[in-house]
Design a protein around this motif. Sequence first.
Motif, PDB file in Angstrom:
ATOM      1  N   ALA A  53     -25.656  43.144  24.688  1.00  0.00           N
ATOM      2  CA  ALA A  53     -24.342  42.803  25.246  1.00  0.00           C
ATOM      3  C   ALA A  53     -23.704  44.024  25.902  1.00  0.00           C
ATOM      4  O   ALA A  53     -23.075  43.921  26.956  1.00  0.00           O
ATOM      5  CB  ALA A  53     -23.425  42.263  24.142  1.00  0.00           C
ATOM      6  N   LYS A  54     -23.868  45.191  25.295  1.00  0.00           N
ATOM      7  CA  LYS A  54     -23.241  46.399  25.827  1.00  0.00           C
ATOM      8  C   LYS A  54     -24.061  47.063  26.930  1.00  0.00           C
ATOM      9  O   LYS A  54     -23.567  47.949  27.620  1.00  0.00           O
ATOM     10  CB  LYS A  54     -23.081  47.441  24.703  1.00  0.00           C
ATOM     11  N   GLY A  55     -25.341  46.664  27.051  1.00  0.00           N
ATOM     12  CA  GLY A  55     -26.226  47.394  27.957  1.00  0.00           C
ATOM     13  C   GLY A  55     -26.428  48.799  27.422  1.00  0.00           C
ATOM     14  O   GLY A  55     -26.502  49.776  28.172  1.00  0.00           O
ATOM     15  N   ARG A  56     -26.496  48.921  26.099  1.00  0.00           N
ATOM     16  CA  ARG A  56     -26.555  50.245  25.461  1.00  0.00           C
ATOM     17  C   ARG A  56     -27.988  50.680  25.261  1.00  0.00           C
ATOM     18  O   ARG A  56     -28.821  49.895  24.806  1.00  0.00           O
ATOM     19  CB  ARG A  56     -25.866  50.156  24.107  1.00  0.00           C
ATOM     20  N   PRO A  57     -28.320  51.931  25.585  1.00  0.00           N
ATOM     21  CA  PRO A  57     -29.682  52.399  25.325  1.00  0.00           C
ATOM     22  C   PRO A  57     -29.991  52.322  23.829  1.00  0.00           C
ATOM     23  O   PRO A  57     -29.118  52.651  23.016  1.00  0.00           O
ATOM     24  CB  PRO A  57     -29.684  53.849  25.804  1.00  0.00           C
ATOM     25  N   PRO A 141     -20.125  49.014  17.545  1.00  0.00           N
ATOM     26  CA  PRO A 141     -19.791  50.024  18.539  1.00  0.00           C
ATOM     27  C   PRO A 141     -18.478  49.622  19.203  1.00  0.00           C
ATOM     28  O   PRO A 141     -17.970  48.522  18.960  1.00  0.00           O
ATOM     29  CB  PRO A 141     -20.946  49.926  19.531  1.00  0.00           C
ATOM     30  N   SER A 142     -17.935  50.509  20.031  1.00  0.00           N
ATOM     31  CA  SER A 142     -16.758  50.120  20.796  1.00  0.00           C
ATOM     32  C   SER A 142     -17.127  48.926  21.687  1.00  0.00           C
ATOM     33  O   SER A 142     -18.250  48.836  22.185  1.00  0.00           O
ATOM     34  CB  SER A 142     -16.273  51.299  21.630  1.00  0.00           C
ATOM     35  N   ALA A 143     -16.164  47.999  21.863  1.00  0.00           N
ATOM     36  CA  ALA A 143     -16.467  46.717  22.518  1.00  0.00           C
ATOM     37  C   ALA A 143     -16.308  46.812  24.037  1.00  0.00           C
ATOM     38  O   ALA A 143     -15.483  46.130  24.647  1.00  0.00           O
ATOM     39  CB  ALA A 143     -15.562  45.620  21.944  1.00  0.00           C
ATOM     40  N   ASN A 144     -17.116  47.698  24.636  1.00  0.00           N
ATOM     41  CA  ASN A 144     -17.108  47.866  26.092  1.00  0.00           C
ATOM     42  C   ASN A 144     -18.553  47.963  26.564  1.00  0.00           C
ATOM     43  O   ASN A 144     -19.452  48.229  25.763  1.00  0.00           O
ATOM     44  CB  ASN A 144     -16.381  49.166  26.460  1.00  0.00           C
ATOM     45  N   ARG A 145     -18.768  47.774  27.868  1.00  0.00           N
ATOM     46  CA  ARG A 145     -20.089  48.048  28.442  1.00  0.00           C
ATOM     47  C   ARG A 145     -20.420  49.520  28.211  1.00  0.00           C
ATOM     48  O   ARG A 145     -19.528  50.369  28.285  1.00  0.00           O
ATOM     49  CB  ARG A 145     -20.094  47.762  29.959  1.00  0.00           C
ATOM     50  N   LEU A 149     -15.035  52.879  29.683  1.00  0.00           N
ATOM     51  CA  LEU A 149     -13.916  53.226  28.791  1.00  0.00           C
ATOM     52  C   LEU A 149     -13.845  52.283  27.599  1.00  0.00           C
ATOM     53  O   LEU A 149     -14.005  51.073  27.735  1.00  0.00           O
ATOM     54  CB  LEU A 149     -12.602  53.155  29.570  1.00  0.00           C
ATOM     55  N   SER A 150     -13.536  52.831  26.432  1.00  0.00           N
ATOM     56  CA  SER A 150     -13.399  52.001  25.232  1.00  0.00           C
ATOM     57  C   SER A 150     -12.152  51.118  25.337  1.00  0.00           C
ATOM     58  O   SER A 150     -11.160  51.513  25.943  1.00  0.00           O
ATOM     59  CB  SER A 150     -13.274  52.882  23.991  1.00  0.00           C
ATOM     60  N   PRO A 151     -12.208  49.922  24.743  1.00  0.00           N
ATOM     61  CA  PRO A 151     -11.081  48.985  24.826  1.00  0.00           C
ATOM     62  C   PRO A 151     -10.042  49.238  23.741  1.00  0.00           C
ATOM     63  O   PRO A 151     -10.377  49.389  22.575  1.00  0.00           O
ATOM     64  CB  PRO A 151     -11.750  47.629  24.581  1.00  0.00           C
ATOM     65  N   HIS A 229     -19.807  59.859  29.744  1.00  0.00           N
ATOM     66  CA  HIS A 229     -19.624  58.744  28.844  1.00  0.00           C
ATOM     67  C   HIS A 229     -18.184  58.352  29.068  1.00  0.00           C
ATOM     68  O   HIS A 229     -17.433  59.130  29.640  1.00  0.00           O
ATOM     69  CB  HIS A 229     -19.826  59.268  27.420  1.00  0.00           C
ATOM     70  N   TYR A 230     -17.750  57.229  28.598  1.00  0.00           N
ATOM     71  CA  TYR A 230     -16.322  56.880  28.656  1.00  0.00           C
ATOM     72  C   TYR A 230     -15.766  57.046  30.068  1.00  0.00           C
ATOM     73  O   TYR A 230     -14.683  57.605  30.248  1.00  0.00           O
ATOM     74  CB  TYR A 230     -15.498  57.778  27.721  1.00  0.00           C
ATOM     75  N   ALA A 231     -16.513  56.647  31.082  1.00  0.00           N
ATOM     76  CA  ALA A 231     -16.101  56.980  32.444  1.00  0.00           C
ATOM     77  C   ALA A 231     -15.444  55.826  33.183  1.00  0.00           C
ATOM     78  O   ALA A 231     -15.904  54.696  33.114  1.00  0.00           O
ATOM     79  CB  ALA A 231     -17.314  57.470  33.227  1.00  0.00           C
TER      80      ALA A 231
HETATM   81 MG    MG Z   1     -18.496  53.680  22.472  1.00  0.00          MG
END
Ligand code: MG
Length: 321
Positions: A53-57, A141-145, A149-151, A229-231
């Motif tokens: 869902a996050k597209g997280r590595p 994790p934080s609920a963002n792609r 930026l974190s929500p 990160h967080y961009a």
């Molecule tokens: Mg995060």
Amino acid sequence: MPNAVLAPVTPDSIAQAASLLQEGRLVAFPTETVYGLGANALDDKAVAAVFAAKGRPNFNPLIVHVHAASALDQLVVWNDTARLLAEHFWPGPLTLVLPRAPECSVSLLASAGLDTLAVRVPSHPVAQRLLAEACLPIAAPSANRSGSLSPTTPIHVAESLGDKVDMILAGGKCAVGVESTVLDLSGAMPTLLRPGAITREMLEPLIGKVATGLDSSEQPKSPGQLLSHYAPDLPLRMNAMAAEKDESYLTFGPDMGLHGGALRLNLSESGDLEEAAANLFAYLRQLDKPGLKGIAVAPIPETGLGIAINDRLRRAAAPRS
Ligand code: MG
Ligand code: TXA
């Protein structure tokens, strides 16, 4: 189009969220830091769904959340430092990295192949009630792609992951606004992997010297230390004493002497770093407007929560890979 249910917090919606988690589904929920994207940490499929869902590595491990420290006894190997910090700062915005217990039943995916587990007890009352009702360790994790930026509001979650989560528990704006402090206690020396609201100045009187893993040029121990990160989408520049007319401008403190900017927001007119942290991600989103050239950010003092704010800004300013 976001199509997840933005559910107001009621006893019923919390019960429903807890059952969804038990069924292996994804629920976004508020914590005192940022919104988390929660999944049953014992369920490999549910944890895999979080990464997707996050597209997280999948080399970037997740934090496991529980309602009380006692729920971690079978999951991690405690040490005296960890116990002391848990007593002082939990529930609250501190994450501890500890060795996985031999009998740990948390999905290995959540640890991303490491022999450690990051754990935290959040203080937000909605997170507390949800974790107690689900009665499970929840990877969140934080609920963002990934990389964005974190929500800090439920709307932010709906905008970035609305079509990927089964439910968003809408619990208002997060009070802290930057992600938890991550402290690694699995090695010889406590090491700060991510600065947050629990600062080094708060930790050291209790546990002695804390090393910082932040400036290391070696392979980052915590993938959240990766630069860029967080961009936001626009390029960001820090320590700007003025903004161009085609830049937006994020200021801090009394505005005297800070000039320019097509669009301006002040993180805290009174110069309060806690207020600034709480506004940081929401304001960066508002200033991240197509048609502008970049976001200029005024200097933020490198003390207290300012250290975490500047850490997130440096990552937002770093060149994209
Ligand atoms: Mg995060
Ligand atoms: O405030 C927070 O911590 C929020 C809320 C939802 O609890 N969560 C959050 O999670 O920020 P996430 O996944 O966005 O960031 C977790 C950070 C990452 O930098 C990750 O690399 C690090 O924690 N981490 C997780 N497990 C780790 C481990 N075993 N060793 C080292 N770092 C770890």
